[in-house]
Design a protein around this motif. Sequence first.
Motif, PDB file in Angstrom:
ATOM      1  N   LEU A 167      35.361  66.866 -36.380  1.00 16.12           N
ATOM      2  CA  LEU A 167      34.119  66.291 -35.858  1.00 16.12           C
ATOM      3  C   LEU A 167      33.045  67.372 -35.783  1.00 16.12           C
ATOM      4  N   GLU A 198      37.714  59.832 -24.990  1.00 18.19           N
ATOM      5  CA  GLU A 198      38.895  59.930 -24.137  1.00 18.19           C
ATOM      6  C   GLU A 198      38.806  59.018 -22.925  1.00 18.19           C
ATOM      7  N   GLN A 244      42.733  68.031 -22.802  1.00 19.85           N
ATOM      8  CA  GLN A 244      42.892  66.861 -23.657  1.00 19.85           C
ATOM      9  C   GLN A 244      43.501  65.770 -22.787  1.00 19.85           C
ATOM     10  N   VAL A 282      33.580  63.610 -27.361  1.00 24.51           N
ATOM     11  CA  VAL A 282      35.027  63.644 -27.128  1.00 24.51           C
ATOM     12  C   VAL A 282      35.348  63.064 -25.751  1.00 24.51           C
ATOM     13  N   ARG A 294      41.053  73.764 -24.346  1.00 25.99           N
ATOM     14  CA  ARG A 294      40.299  72.617 -23.833  1.00 25.99           C
ATOM     15  C   ARG A 294      41.239  71.607 -23.197  1.00 25.99           C
ATOM     16  N   ASP A 311      40.740  64.822 -34.642  1.00 17.31           N
ATOM     17  CA  ASP A 311      40.614  66.267 -34.808  1.00 17.31           C
ATOM     18  C   ASP A 311      39.208  66.680 -34.378  1.00 17.31           C
ATOM     19  N   ARG A 312      39.115  67.299 -33.203  1.00 16.46           N
ATOM     20  CA  ARG A 312      37.821  67.718 -32.680  1.00 16.46           C
ATOM     21  C   ARG A 312      37.129  68.684 -33.631  1.00 16.46           C
ATOM     22  N   ASP A 313      37.908  69.563 -34.260  1.00 18.38           N
ATOM     23  CA  ASP A 313      37.329  70.541 -35.184  1.00 18.38           C
ATOM     24  C   ASP A 313      36.693  69.856 -36.393  1.00 18.38           C
ATOM     25  N   VAL A 322      29.067  67.468 -28.991  1.00 18.85           N
ATOM     26  CA  VAL A 322      30.426  67.166 -29.467  1.00 18.85           C
ATOM     27  C   VAL A 322      31.363  66.975 -28.282  1.00 18.85           C
ATOM     28  N   SER A 323      31.270  67.830 -27.263  1.00 12.59           N
ATOM     29  CA  SER A 323      32.115  67.682 -26.074  1.00 12.59           C
ATOM     30  C   SER A 323      31.847  66.352 -25.382  1.00 12.59           C
TER      31      SER A 323
END
Length: 159
Positions: free
Chosen positions: A66, A96, A45, A92, A43, A62-64, A88-89
């Motif tokens: 979340l 960002e 970042q 994020v 992905r 930590d995206r995981d 979720v994306s």
Amino acid sequence: MRCPYCGNEDTQVKDSRPTEDNTAIRRRRFCTACGGRFTTFERVQLRELTIIKSNGRRVPFDRDKLMRSVQIAMRKRPVEQERIERMVSGIVRRLESMGESEIPSAMIGRLVMEGLMSLDEVAYVRFASVYKNFREAKDFEEFLGELSGPMRDEVDDDR
């Protein structure tokens, strides 16, 4: 990429393709030592994010983690995995694009609550019960009363 089965660092990519929402690359890999097959995701970042916990402690985002918390709230709910992944994306990307490298955990909680409200009300209540630290049944009652308050008013107006 290290093999998750035997720890060998010599693995080969057998297939690469974008995910359904084009936010990541899915790679099928093969371990040359043990023959194990596994999948990795790559992905973009944009920046390193740090989460400021309510106690002041700072931890890397930590995206995981979340995704796991959303998955727990969504357990046994009739929502496609692709919609959860998109939510979720989206969270994020919003984090960002804020331009801040340090983000309060409460903001992430609010974003998750917004996303879950549009996906599934049961998951929304499940997440809220942990996020808002419900201690007894009365807390659920009050929260559900707030949740259904505007809906009840609309139904009453239609009569």
